[in-house]
Enzyme design. Structure first.
Site, short mmCIF file in Angstrom:
data_model
loop_
_atom_site.label_atom_id
_atom_site.label_comp_id
_atom_site.label_asym_id
_atom_site.label_seq_id
_atom_site.Cartn_x
_atom_site.Cartn_y
_atom_site.Cartn_z
N CYS A 21 -22.82 -21.69 -10.29
CA CYS A 21 -24.14 -21.86 -9.68
C CYS A 21 -24.46 -20.74 -8.69
CB CYS A 21 -24.19 -23.20 -8.96
SG CYS A 21 -22.92 -23.28 -7.70
N TYR A 65 -17.95 -5.89 -7.29
CA TYR A 65 -18.04 -4.42 -7.20
C TYR A 65 -19.11 -3.85 -8.11
CZ TYR A 65 -13.16 -5.46 -5.93
OH TYR A 65 -12.02 -6.00 -5.41
#
Ligand code: LLP
Length: 421
Positions: A343, A316
């Site tokens: 990653c 968000y």
């Protein structure tokens, strides 16, 4: 966040230095304050004490069974979204008669489980779901108490991912068809219509959307009454926002000042489903600096918690305050990104933040992480989920232990044909 205070250079939670807990259990971990949770719950319930009401804490915000028990001991109920949340609620010994169950995708099995558990009511989100609940109730020779979730088409003025009461949202029935849907529900043999439900979104920082939505559903209840459909419960959902950075959401008392005059003119029992406002600022995520580095003139602070542990910043773009667990002696500041070990470039806890010049092994508190923190965490990158710790006064309790590698492959199996030899 009164229970999170510096004493000298040290961040304390209630009466314990956060650093002391970290040295005992290692990092990262979630840390919650019992007294803050209790206080927030009491403030909320006191604000609405003039009207008959039930507070059903939204379990999705923080579903640790020890946390749930805090609400249950205070006489509160729970708002659930799945069979799994019902299981947790019952494990925490919740009173089923204080459990309400919302969600657009309840399965037959989940419905059966909830009916057998005799929950207070289902918040129904579609006509097909209504039919399925009627069928399952018939199979079990019982009646299902229901409210229809009505989408009042009110803009909650929040992040688009957490707005749920707009016309084009997947949730609930549109208010335009509500009367028809209620008439249909009334005709079903195994359905007992007891309420109206609405929930327009989360992290709402103004009172107006709540007032608009409540007025709309009260008008609907009036129309239903004229149609001979008498309901007992008005469930106004959750959604009250908190301060992450510089937001100034209404205090529950301010919300009550607007809503109580409207609600007290009715005879309904009011259900509230607060989540974030109760636990959001009652919890933090404690993480440790693994490395610091600079790429192309940009500073990175690499910590041991990632987006799998706390996804709100990535999902968000949420702002979470970053505080040192021990304030550094030096007052120099840097601008840096706080990033995790995952990653993904989207793996960050803070971006372009002016921060103390954190060094390797320093401890960092990611603030306002008590709601939608652990509950949204995952094992992505095969990382063990972190412990949850509850503090009460000068004691701390591990309420969920750190996962181990064996937990990561629990239930996995290599089929025979892949066996070597
Ligand atoms: N009732 C219903 C039916 C809900 O769907 C929700 C939240 C609540 C109550 C509680 O809302 P609250 O008082 O916590 O705002 N993961 C997002 C928030 C998703 C909220 C989903 N529904 C976040 O981290 O911001």
């Amino acid at each position: 966040m009164d229970d999170f205070q510096y004493h000298g250079q040290e961040l304390f939670l209630e009466k314990i230095p956060v650093q002391k807990i970290a040295s005992e259990i290692g990092t990262p971990f979630y840390l919650y304050s019992y007294n803050t949770i209790l206080n927030h719950l009491r403030v909320f319930t006191n604000a609405f004490k003039e009207i008959p009401h039930l507070i059903c804490f939204a379990e999705k915000a923080n579903s640790n069974i020890a946390v749930l028990r805090i609400f249950i001991k205070e006489g509160g109920g729970l708002d659930i979204i799945s069979g799994g949340e019902l299981y947790r609620a019952l494990q925490a010994s919740a009173d089923p008669q204080k459990i309400v169950y919302a969600g657009v995708g309840k399965t037959r099995d989940e419905i059966r489980y909830a009916l057998k558990s005799n929950i207070l009511m289902f918040n129904i989100e579609s006509t097909q779901e209504l039919f399925v609940i009627d069928e399952v109730a018939e199979e079990l020779n019982t009646k299902a108490r229901v409210a229809l979730r009505i989408n009042p088409d009110v803009d909650p003025k929040t992040h688009r991912y957490i707005a749920t009461g707009l016309k084009d949202s997947k949730f609930g029935f549109s208010i335009a068809n509500a009367v028809q849907e209620y008439q249909l529900a009334e005709r079903l043999e195994n359905i007992d219509v007891v309420g109206i439900h609405k929930h327009i979104g989360s992290q709402i920082t103004q009172t107006a959307p709540f007032v608009d939505a409540v007025e709309k559903i009260i008008s609907l209840a009036d129309v239903l009454k004229k149609e001979g459909i008498d309901i007992k419960y008005l469930n106004v959902g959750g959604g009250l926002g908190i301060t992450y950075n510089d937001e100034s959401p209404p205090h529950p008392k301010e919300l009550a000042a607007e809503l109580v005059p409207i609600l007290s003119k009715t005879n309904y029992t009011i259900i509230f489903e607060p989540g974030r406002v109760i636990v959001g600022n009652a919890g933090i995520l404690v993480t440790k600096v693994l490395y610091t580095k600079m790429n192309e003139g940009k500073n990175f602070i690499v910590v041991d918690a990632g987006m799998n542990d706390f996804i709100r910043p990535s999902l968000y773009d949420s702002y979470q305050r970053i505080l040192p667990v021990t304030k550094p002696e030096a007052s120099d500041k840097i601008t840096a990104d706080v990033v995790g070990p995952i990653c993904e470039s989207g793996d960050f806890l803070a971006k372009d933040r002016i921060l103390p010049n954190f060094q390797k092994d320093n401890l960092i508190a990611v603030m306002s992480a008590g709601a939608y923190g652990f509950t949204m965490s995952s094992n992505y990158n095969s990382r063990c989920r972190v412990p949850e710790v509850l503090v009460k006064d000068d004691q701390h309790y591990v309420i969920r232990k750190r996962e181990e590698y064996t937990d990561l492959i629990k239930g996995e199996k290599i089929p025979e044909f892949l066996n070597h030899g």
